[in-house]
Design a protein around this motif. Structure first.
Motif, short mmCIF file in Angstrom:
data_model
loop_
_atom_site.label_atom_id
_atom_site.label_comp_id
_atom_site.label_asym_id
_atom_site.label_seq_id
_atom_site.Cartn_x
_atom_site.Cartn_y
_atom_site.Cartn_z
N LEU A 437 0.74 -1.34 0.25
CA LEU A 437 -0.03 0.12 -0.07
C LEU A 437 1.05 1.15 -0.07
CD1 LEU A 437 -2.85 0.91 0.06
CD2 LEU A 437 -2.82 0.89 2.38
N PRO A 438 1.87 1.32 0.67
CA PRO A 438 2.64 2.68 0.95
C PRO A 438 3.35 3.07 -0.57
CG PRO A 438 3.11 1.61 2.62
CD PRO A 438 2.30 0.62 1.94
N ALA A 439 3.84 2.03 -1.10
CA ALA A 439 4.24 2.09 -2.55
C ALA A 439 3.20 2.45 -3.42
CB ALA A 439 4.94 1.02 -2.91
N ALA A 440 2.05 1.89 -3.46
CA ALA A 440 0.89 2.42 -4.19
C ALA A 440 0.54 3.65 -3.92
CB ALA A 440 -0.21 1.51 -4.07
N LEU A 441 0.43 4.30 -2.76
CA LEU A 441 0.19 5.58 -2.34
C LEU A 441 1.27 6.61 -3.03
CD1 LEU A 441 -0.88 5.46 1.34
CD2 LEU A 441 -2.31 6.36 -0.56
N ASN A 442 2.44 6.25 -3.16
CA ASN A 442 3.53 7.26 -3.81
C ASN A 442 3.31 7.36 -5.29
OD1 ASN A 442 5.31 8.03 -1.72
ND2 ASN A 442 6.10 5.97 -1.64
N SER A 443 2.75 6.43 -5.78
CA SER A 443 2.14 6.50 -7.09
C SER A 443 0.98 7.48 -7.19
CB SER A 443 1.83 5.00 -7.62
OG SER A 443 2.98 4.18 -8.00
N VAL A 444 0.23 7.40 -6.38
CA VAL A 444 -0.87 8.38 -6.29
C VAL A 444 -0.49 9.73 -6.02
CG1 VAL A 444 -3.24 8.96 -5.27
CG2 VAL A 444 -2.49 6.55 -5.69
N LEU A 445 0.31 9.98 -5.24
CA LEU A 445 0.81 11.43 -4.95
C LEU A 445 1.70 11.95 -6.14
CD1 LEU A 445 2.29 10.48 -1.36
CD2 LEU A 445 0.51 12.22 -2.00
N ALA A 446 1.93 11.00 -6.87
CA ALA A 446 2.89 11.67 -8.18
C ALA A 446 1.66 12.22 -9.15
CB ALA A 446 3.52 10.53 -8.80
N LEU A 447 0.43 12.08 -9.00
CA LEU A 447 -0.67 12.54 -9.72
C LEU A 447 -0.66 14.04 -9.55
CD1 LEU A 447 -3.14 9.83 -9.65
CD2 LEU A 447 -1.42 10.44 -11.36
N GLU A 448 0.05 14.41 -8.51
CA GLU A 448 -0.33 16.04 -7.93
C GLU A 448 -0.35 17.19 -8.87
OE1 GLU A 448 0.94 18.85 -4.20
OE2 GLU A 448 2.45 17.73 -5.31
#
Length: 605
Positions: A437-448
């Motif tokens: 999950l933390p790695a997946a969240l980092n990918s989401v944060l890259a959408l900023e």
């Protein structure tokens, strides 16, 4: 919401008091003030601006003293004007600060007017100051003990008297208060964070306690007036957590801290075990037949999300109640239910009152999902799951929410395993998803950057709709809450299937419609709901999983999520909604971390 700091020392304590208020700014406030005993007289400074303005006043007037109290006020009784700001004085003799609400203040006010007391504020707090003054006979500690017996409602107070220059007396009922223990100096505060840097030794007062702090020690009695020993604990978890660092706001920092917070919250073991919730949890969990979840605000939405997990994975009936409503309605108690209370601070007044009400109805088994190990909620429940979000400063909750979801997911799978609905292979798969999950969240944060572009459009709007279905409906609710909290745009959320039952009447080209679109079993239904919006000229802003085949076209704007994440998808999908609210608020120029009229820790009803 409302912060208290008090101190007795052999040095000028004003810098400690002001710094304590600065550390409590995140709770939300309308005014602030500090009072000290200086040359035998109480002196004060008050401001309806920020603590920085108060600090400037203090420096300009050279306010100093070795005994003092300070306060940040979130207005309840009376507008946020200087006369209503704390500390409140009584006849230039007693100075008092107060968190909470006194329900019988009108009766006390009339009684005190009859004794000749003049009221200069509209606060309920002033009745406490005058009451203590009227009853004082040379012993402030005993006077406060006698006075609080006449108070109905919730309170935490700290009081000083000109005739006792090395004493601060405090009392609590329904609102938190902690004692900070130092060397030759002692402290009071509503939150241990206020005293970081002054002491790391704390005693947490219980309901009904009255405390006296002096240079040489601390004296505590319980609600019965009996001497009480409260364990002094070393609390060192505050450190530099309140430093902003390179981020523009604490909310932005806390959004980006979520991968680390979730990593810290995920259990270190590689299996789901009831022992994660406390000794004896296995025996209790084996005997429950349902869950009752009580929470407020964002925590309520985490409970709504958990209901889907608990019923679909663990196959256990789950009821979710708004805490402030639950205690005031006739309900049917079930002694075999597990009552779950959820709170970031563990001091949320409505949730604590709902917990107490549930226990009074015969609910024996209780569990807290909370971010603060020393909170009243954790102390008052049978079991606890501690999230590890760290200190959350921004009023609009972000990492506290996602770590709550982690804790509730762990609970759901643990119960499912115990009830025979999850086998070893499924258990391993669930744990693997948590670990990733933390790695997946980092990918989401890259959408900023893409979300920032959307925020420039949203900043010009005054209304918005959020849509979700099934497990993601509570996430739509949370997204709408975030947007209205910090950008002041009116936002509502609905299950997408409810559009045609009323909300569709609001849809025009001026109404952005944010849609949470995971690739789940309801995707095709959701697509039909989206077409209903487009047919009425509405503009859709869609967070879509990669394989949903939803593409950008006229009136449909799509940001593609990195991957579908099954039952944990809500944790991924809420993060872009947080970023959308944050950047929209920045574009509108609002006070992101301290939105108007709101408080971080809601410690009054």
């Amino acid at each position: 919401m409302c912060g208290i700091v008090g101190a007795v020392a052999q040095r000028n304590i004003v810098p400690v008091l002001v710094e304590g208020l600065r550390r409590l700014e995140y709770r939300g406030y309308d005014s602030c003030g500090v009072a000290v005993l200086s040359n035998g007289e109480p002196r004060r400074a008050r401001s309806v601006e920020r603590v920085a303005d108060l600090d400037a006043q203090v420096r300009e007037t050279h306010l100093s003293g070795m005994t003092g109290i300070a306060h940040t006020r979130w207005a309840t009784h009376g507008a946020p004007v200087t006369d209503n700001a704390h500390p409140i004085f009584s006849r230039d003799t007693v100075a008092l600060v107060h968190n909470g609400i006194i329900e019988n203040y009108e009766t006390l006010r009339e009684m005190l007017k009859g004794k000749g007391y003049e009221f200069v504020s509209q606060t309920d707090t002033e009745v406490i100051a005058h009451l203590i003054h009227s009853m004082y006979r040379g012993d402030l500690f005993q006077t406060v003990r006698d006075a609080v017996r006449q108070l109905h409602g919730a309170y935490a107070i700290a009081v000083i008297h000109k005739d006792q220059p090395h004493t601060v007396v405090g009392a609590r009922q329904g609102s938190p208060l902690v004692v900070g223990v130092g060397q030759g100096e002692n402290f009071l505060a509503s939150d241990a964070l206020a005293l970081a840097g002054s002491t790391d030794h704390f005693a947490f007062l219980e309901e009904g306690d009255v405390v006296e702090i002096g240079l040489d020690g601390v004296k505590i009695v319980d609600r019965e007036g009996l001497p009480a020993e409260r364990e002094v604990r070393v609390v060192t978890a505050y450190g530099g957590a309140v430093e902003l660092g390179p981020y523009r706001h604490f909310m932005q920092k806390e959004i980006f801290e979520q991968p680390r917070a979730i990593t810290d919250t995920i259990p270190q073991a590689d299996h789901f075990d009831p022992a994660l919730f406390g000794a004896g949890a296995g025996d209790v969990f084996a005997g429950i037949d349902s869950l009752l979840i009580l929470a407020c605000g964002t925590s309520y939405y985490s409970g709504l999300t958990a209901k889907y997990w608990l019923e679909s994975i663990a196959k256990i009936p789950t009821q979710v109640e708004i805490a402030s409503e639950y205690r005031y309605r006739e309900s049917v108690p079930n002694p075999k239910a597990l009552v779950v209370v959820i709170s970031q601070s563990g001091e949320t007044a409505d949730t604590l009152a709902a917990l107490k009400h549930a226990q009074s109805l015969g609910h024996k088994h209780t569990l807290a999902v909370c971010n603060v190990a020393t909170s009243a909620m954790v102390r008052q429940t049978e079991f606890a799951f501690l999230t590890h979000a760290g200190t959350e400063i921004g009023v609009a909750s972000t990492k506290a929410f996602t770590t709550q979801l982690v804790g509730l997911f762990v609970l759901a799978v643990t119960l499912a395993k115990m009830r025979g609905h999850v086998n070893a292979k499924q258990e391993a798969a669930y744990f693997g998803q948590l670990r990733h999950l933390p790695a997946a969240l980092n990918s989401v944060l890259a959408l900023e950057p893409q979300i920032i572009a959307w925020s420039e459009e949203f900043a010009r709007k005054e209304n918005a709709l959020f849509l979700g279905r099934g497990l993601h409906y509570p996430i739509a609710l949370e997204g709408a809450l975030k947007l209205k909290e910090i950008s002041y745009i009116h936002a509502e959320a609905y299950p997408a299937g409810e559009l045609k039952h009323g909300p569709l009447a609001l849809v025009t080209e001026a109404m952005p419609v944010v849609t949470v679109a995971p690739n789940d079993t309801l995707l095709e239904k959701l697509k039909s709901n989206m077409q209903e919006v487009r047919a009425r000229g509405g503009e859709l802003y869609v967070f879509a999983d990669a394989d949903t085949r939803i593409v950008s076209e006229d009136g449909i704007h799509v940001i593609r999520m990195p991957e579908h994440y099954g039952p944990l998808s809500p944790i991924l999908h809420v993060v872009p909604l947080q970023l959308l609210a944050y950047h929209t608020a920045c574009a509108r120029g609002t006070d992101v971390d301290k939105p108007r009229n709101l408080a971080k820790s809601v410690t009054v009803e």
